[in-house]
Design a protein around this motif. Structure first.
Motif, PDB file in Angstrom:
ATOM      1  N   LEU A  19      19.728   1.419  17.414  1.00  0.00           N
ATOM      2  CA  LEU A  19      21.072   1.225  16.864  1.00  0.00           C
ATOM      3  C   LEU A  19      22.092   1.073  17.985  1.00  0.00           C
ATOM      4  N   GLY A  20      21.958   1.876  19.038  1.00  0.00           N
ATOM      5  CA  GLY A  20      22.829   1.730  20.199  1.00  0.00           C
ATOM      6  C   GLY A  20      22.673   0.375  20.865  1.00  0.00           C
ATOM      7  N   CYS A  21      21.428  -0.071  21.002  1.00  0.00           N
ATOM      8  CA  CYS A  21      21.182  -1.400  21.590  1.00  0.00           C
ATOM      9  C   CYS A  21      21.760  -2.505  20.710  1.00  0.00           C
ATOM     10  N   LEU A  22      21.655  -2.345  19.398  1.00  0.00           N
ATOM     11  CA  LEU A  22      22.216  -3.349  18.493  1.00  0.00           C
ATOM     12  C   LEU A  22      23.740  -3.390  18.600  1.00  0.00           C
ATOM     13  N   LEU A  23      24.374  -2.241  18.740  1.00  0.00           N
ATOM     14  CA  LEU A  23      25.825  -2.219  18.908  1.00  0.00           C
ATOM     15  C   LEU A  23      26.243  -2.888  20.214  1.00  0.00           C
ATOM     16  N   VAL A  24      25.475  -2.669  21.282  1.00  0.00           N
ATOM     17  CA  VAL A  24      25.751  -3.358  22.549  1.00  0.00           C
ATOM     18  C   VAL A  24      25.556  -4.858  22.382  1.00  0.00           C
ATOM     19  N   TRP A  25      24.510  -5.259  21.670  1.00  0.00           N
ATOM     20  CA  TRP A  25      24.257  -6.684  21.432  1.00  0.00           C
ATOM     21  C   TRP A  25      25.391  -7.313  20.625  1.00  0.00           C
ATOM     22  N   MET A  26      25.917  -6.596  19.657  1.00  0.00           N
ATOM     23  CA  MET A  26      27.045  -7.112  18.879  1.00  0.00           C
ATOM     24  C   MET A  26      28.278  -7.267  19.756  1.00  0.00           C
ATOM     25  N   LEU A  40      22.265 -14.902  15.988  1.00  0.00           N
ATOM     26  CA  LEU A  40      21.792 -14.136  17.141  1.00  0.00           C
ATOM     27  C   LEU A  40      21.786 -12.640  16.847  1.00  0.00           C
ATOM     28  N   ARG A  41      22.756 -12.179  16.099  1.00  0.00           N
ATOM     29  CA  ARG A  41      22.772 -10.766  15.707  1.00  0.00           C
ATOM     30  C   ARG A  41      21.627 -10.441  14.753  1.00  0.00           C
ATOM     31  N   VAL A  42      21.329 -11.369  13.856  1.00  0.00           N
ATOM     32  CA  VAL A  42      20.201 -11.168  12.944  1.00  0.00           C
ATOM     33  C   VAL A  42      18.898 -11.106  13.734  1.00  0.00           C
ATOM     34  N   LEU A  43      18.720 -12.005  14.697  1.00  0.00           N
ATOM     35  CA  LEU A  43      17.504 -11.988  15.505  1.00  0.00           C
ATOM     36  C   LEU A  43      17.414 -10.716  16.350  1.00  0.00           C
ATOM     37  N   GLY A  44      18.535 -10.251  16.865  1.00  0.00           N
ATOM     38  CA  GLY A  44      18.530  -8.996  17.613  1.00  0.00           C
ATOM     39  C   GLY A  44      18.118  -7.824  16.736  1.00  0.00           C
ATOM     40  N   ALA A  45      18.616  -7.785  15.507  1.00  0.00           N
ATOM     41  CA  ALA A  45      18.235  -6.715  14.580  1.00  0.00           C
ATOM     42  C   ALA A  45      16.756  -6.789  14.230  1.00  0.00           C
ATOM     43  N   VAL A  46      16.238  -8.000  14.050  1.00  0.00           N
ATOM     44  CA  VAL A  46      14.822  -8.158  13.737  1.00  0.00           C
ATOM     45  C   VAL A  46      13.967  -7.674  14.909  1.00  0.00           C
ATOM     46  N   LEU A  47      14.340  -8.063  16.129  1.00  0.00           N
ATOM     47  CA  LEU A  47      13.565  -7.625  17.288  1.00  0.00           C
ATOM     48  C   LEU A  47      13.565  -6.111  17.437  1.00  0.00           C
ATOM     49  N   LEU A  48      14.683  -5.483  17.153  1.00  0.00           N
ATOM     50  CA  LEU A  48      14.776  -4.038  17.361  1.00  0.00           C
ATOM     51  C   LEU A  48      14.183  -3.217  16.222  1.00  0.00           C
ATOM     52  N   PHE A  49      14.284  -3.693  14.995  1.00  0.00           N
ATOM     53  CA  PHE A  49      13.937  -2.852  13.858  1.00  0.00           C
ATOM     54  C   PHE A  49      12.680  -3.268  13.095  1.00  0.00           C
ATOM     55  N   SER A  50      11.901  -4.197  13.608  1.00  0.00           N
ATOM     56  CA  SER A  50      10.702  -4.602  12.866  1.00  0.00           C
ATOM     57  C   SER A  50       9.489  -3.785  13.331  1.00  0.00           C
ATOM     58  N   ILE A  93      11.926 -14.329   7.468  1.00  0.00           N
ATOM     59  CA  ILE A  93      12.490 -13.748   6.244  1.00  0.00           C
ATOM     60  C   ILE A  93      13.969 -13.429   6.440  1.00  0.00           C
ATOM     61  N   ALA A  94      14.309 -12.817   7.576  1.00  0.00           N
ATOM     62  CA  ALA A  94      15.704 -12.447   7.833  1.00  0.00           C
ATOM     63  C   ALA A  94      16.592 -13.685   7.945  1.00  0.00           C
ATOM     64  N   LEU A  95      16.119 -14.734   8.596  1.00  0.00           N
ATOM     65  CA  LEU A  95      16.924 -15.949   8.715  1.00  0.00           C
ATOM     66  C   LEU A  95      17.066 -16.654   7.367  1.00  0.00           C
ATOM     67  N   ALA A  96      16.031 -16.603   6.538  1.00  0.00           N
ATOM     68  CA  ALA A  96      16.140 -17.188   5.200  1.00  0.00           C
ATOM     69  C   ALA A  96      17.173 -16.430   4.363  1.00  0.00           C
ATOM     70  N   VAL A  97      17.153 -15.104   4.444  1.00  0.00           N
ATOM     71  CA  VAL A  97      18.153 -14.301   3.723  1.00  0.00           C
ATOM     72  C   VAL A  97      19.543 -14.596   4.261  1.00  0.00           C
ATOM     73  N   TYR A  98      19.660 -14.749   5.586  1.00  0.00           N
ATOM     74  CA  TYR A  98      20.956 -15.073   6.182  1.00  0.00           C
ATOM     75  C   TYR A  98      21.448 -16.440   5.706  1.00  0.00           C
ATOM     76  N   LEU A  99      20.565 -17.430   5.628  1.00  0.00           N
ATOM     77  CA  LEU A  99      20.969 -18.757   5.159  1.00  0.00           C
ATOM     78  C   LEU A  99      21.407 -18.727   3.699  1.00  0.00           C
TER      79      LEU A  99
END
Length: 156
Positions: A19-26, A40-50, A93-99
């Protein structure tokens, strides 16, 4: 070997760190154009939380990014391809939901922008602040009369 409490504690520590890394990424992506920043934020969340499964018999999971990095750097285990496949699946899946979210948000934003422009007051005063202040000064310069109690009353 880890027991159940250690496993949950490790996941909690990883969740806080991710979560800290995601906040820095944001924060790092905050200067970008909106339609580049959000994916890019969606991809960062996927990389960190999958998560990916490590031990199918005991149903133990680990972060897919960590499993991939450990397997590739230390050349141990054979979970790297499974973790990469999980990352790819979660990213799609995350990018499809984002679209879908963008496809719903876009017409709503267009409608809101059109509604807002239509309901802005057309008869706004075009005068500048200086002109308004001069008009107020002229109003104050009007003569006043005293009533019978000696009070000053403005002439209307």
């Amino acid at each position: 070997m880890m027991n159940e409490n250690d496993y949950l504690l490790a996941w909690a520590a990883y969740g806080v760190a991710a979560l800290g890394c995601l906040l820095v990424w944001m924060r790092l992506t905050s200067w970008m154009w909106r339609y580049l920043r959000e994916p890019l934020r969606v991809l960062g969340a996927v990389l960190l939380f999958s998560p990916t499964i490590v031990d199918p018999s005991r149903e133990l999971f680990a972060p897919a990014l960590a499993v991939t990095a450990m397997d590739l750097l230390l050349k141990v285990g054979n979970n790297a391809w499974r973790a990469v496949a999980d990352l790819t699946l979660y990213a799609l899946i995350a990018l499809a939901v984002y679209l879908v979210f963008v496809a719903v948000r876009w017409p709503i934003e267009r409608w809101w922008q059109g509604w807002h422009e239509a309901h802005v007051e057309e008869d706004e005063d075009p005068r500048t602040l200086r002109e308004l202040m001069d008009q107020d000064d002229e109003r104050l310069a009007r003569p006043y009369e005293r009533d019978r109690n000696g009070r000053l009353e403005p002439r209307i």
